[in-house]
Motif scaffolding. Sequence first.
Motif, PDB file in Angstrom:
ATOM      1  N   THR A 358       0.822  -1.212   0.000  1.00 32.07           N
ATOM      2  CA  THR A 358       0.000   0.000   0.000  1.00 32.07           C
ATOM      3  C   THR A 358       0.855   1.261   0.000  1.00 32.07           C
ATOM      4  N   LEU A 382      -4.059  -7.974  -1.944  1.00 31.36           N
ATOM      5  CA  LEU A 382      -3.164  -6.835  -1.717  1.00 31.36           C
ATOM      6  C   LEU A 382      -2.464  -6.399  -3.004  1.00 31.36           C
ATOM      7  N   ILE A 385      -4.951  -4.353  -4.833  1.00 32.80           N
ATOM      8  CA  ILE A 385      -5.040  -3.035  -4.193  1.00 32.80           C
ATOM      9  C   ILE A 385      -3.844  -2.181  -4.587  1.00 32.80           C
ATOM     10  N   HIS A 386      -2.651  -2.762  -4.546  1.00 28.53           N
ATOM     11  CA  HIS A 386      -1.453  -2.010  -4.938  1.00 28.53           C
ATOM     12  C   HIS A 386      -1.569  -1.488  -6.355  1.00 28.53           C
ATOM     13  N   LYS A 389      -5.070   0.959  -6.523  1.00 26.09           N
ATOM     14  CA  LYS A 389      -5.432   2.011  -5.577  1.00 26.09           C
ATOM     15  C   LYS A 389      -4.243   2.745  -4.960  1.00 26.09           C
ATOM     16  N   ALA A 390      -3.067   2.138  -4.961  1.00 24.17           N
ATOM     17  CA  ALA A 390      -1.928   2.706  -4.224  1.00 24.17           C
ATOM     18  C   ALA A 390      -1.215   3.753  -5.069  1.00 24.17           C
ATOM     19  N   THR A 394       2.482   9.802   0.155  1.00 24.03           N
ATOM     20  CA  THR A 394       2.033   9.164   1.391  1.00 24.03           C
ATOM     21  C   THR A 394       2.001  10.171   2.534  1.00 24.03           C
ATOM     22  N   ARG A 408      -2.586   7.237   1.079  1.00 21.67           N
ATOM     23  CA  ARG A 408      -2.011   7.530  -0.239  1.00 21.67           C
ATOM     24  C   ARG A 408      -2.909   8.577  -0.877  1.00 21.67           C
ATOM     25  N   LEU A 417      -5.897   5.750  -1.296  1.00 22.46           N
ATOM     26  CA  LEU A 417      -6.434   4.841  -0.284  1.00 22.46           C
ATOM     27  C   LEU A 417      -6.037   5.306   1.107  1.00 22.46           C
ATOM     28  N   VAL A 419      -4.782   3.099   4.544  1.00 22.59           N
ATOM     29  CA  VAL A 419      -4.463   1.785   5.089  1.00 22.59           C
ATOM     30  C   VAL A 419      -4.401   1.891   6.606  1.00 22.59           C
ATOM     31  N   VAL A 471      -8.015  -1.704   4.204  1.00 22.14           N
ATOM     32  CA  VAL A 471      -7.600  -0.731   3.192  1.00 22.14           C
ATOM     33  C   VAL A 471      -8.848  -0.098   2.599  1.00 22.14           C
ATOM     34  N   SER A 473     -11.021   2.839   0.351  1.00 23.17           N
ATOM     35  CA  SER A 473     -11.029   3.750  -0.776  1.00 23.17           C
ATOM     36  C   SER A 473     -12.468   3.949  -1.211  1.00 23.17           C
TER      37      SER A 473
END
Length: 476
Positions: A358, A382, A385-386, A389-390, A394, A408, A417, A419, A471, A473
């Motif tokens: 993330t 994950l 998601i990466h 959405k990532a 940060t 993020r 997102l 986390v 996580v 979003s």
Amino acid sequence: MKKTHFLLSLVALGFINSCQNIDEIAVENQKQQEVHNKTVNVTNHDGRPFSTGIPVNAKFVAGPGGSVLMQGFYWGVPDGGNWWNTIKGKITDWSNAGIGAVWLPPASKAQNGPYSMGYDPTDYYDFGNYNQNGTIETRFGSKTELEALITKAHAENMQVYADIVINHNSGGQSEANPYTGTNTWTNFTGVASGKFPRSYNDFYKNAYGNNDEGAFGGFPDLCHANPNVQDWLWGRDDSVGKYYKNVMKFDGWRFDYVKGFGPWVVNTWNANVGGFSVGELWDSNVNTLEWWANNANSSVFDFAAYYKMDEAFDNGNLNVLNDDMMWKRNPFKAVTFVANHDTDIIYNKMLAYAYILTHEGYPTIFYRDYEEWLSKERLNNLIWIHNNKATGTTSILYTDNDEYVARRNGYNGNPGLVVYINNSSTWQERWVETSWSNQQIKDFTGHSNWYPTTQSDKWVKIQCPPNSYSVWSLNQ
């Protein structure tokens, strides 16, 4: 390279057995971890599955969050010449899961022949097609099988990175060495490929000096100051680098033990050969990592983040995630990881993977974590998601010993997102500031059944289960 800190020169079988003992300890530790990391079905609370990023018959396409790297081996993979075929058989599934590149072990013939993991290289141009060091095939297979693996990966839009060991060589013949006054094992003029013949003047000590930045394990230490070595590594049209790239079709490089030579070596290789590159600079000091990456013009493994994650998730101190790391200095040159073939010290691995997948940087998945030890379904979630959405910079929103929340900030229309990592034994809830006003959000891991709506000031309450992560979003 396996860090067993040799004080003696290589004795082939003893070397392998000692490393396998280390690997057996790691296996036992991971068996205990399996009990801890139970597979949880990734489902919506209305019965629909959450996306795990595995469409049917899809090739890898980089998402807004970038790509994920798979380390396609571990120390002590089965010998017998079947590993290239094993990896080839997994390429389509990895591509479907959203993995964009695979890092392979050293592919050329090494001193220990059919038993070598490749870190004692003899002939850089023998990929399992010459009969030397007691075998034709390498531990991993034949040249034909390696080429088929690379072709398969490219057909799935995946890149392939070669592990490059250029600090030292092994398996040469004995010769009289005028610089030492003794015989040394530095005669590589008889390598079966006939390419990159070497003798004592291509290794320290020699006409160019007594040593460079570092030697490893008593192996002959290659002298990069020698123009002949430079020519054969990256200068010639048939140099090691250009042969790997143009003939074998590798797309990038993982440089082994870069403490052993100056960063200019990798910089010059990259300038002459091209391709992605990452260096194994085993050092937790972020200043050292950044210095090397800048001078090598290369990415570097983020050992600073690695040791901080161990302290955070295994020792109950998530506050250390506020500390400096390479991905915070330069995310475009930071390759993050949770475990690899050399070191495997983090116990709460799913929390660590939730962190690197993330956050900024180029995250790496370790083969055994993905294929054997952890929940593949959770890792695929994950990875999705990466990739989707990532995005963006940060912002750390909250930390204490047990809780960590980061945002993020999104990029180019992608919402980013939030986390939430919870290392405590109870459910936790917390108000956080998001990037979204008056919008419904959801937990894309499926761990929470909340669908909260953010306030006009972008604040919202989110939750996280014990010893786990969520996580969040936009629900879209």
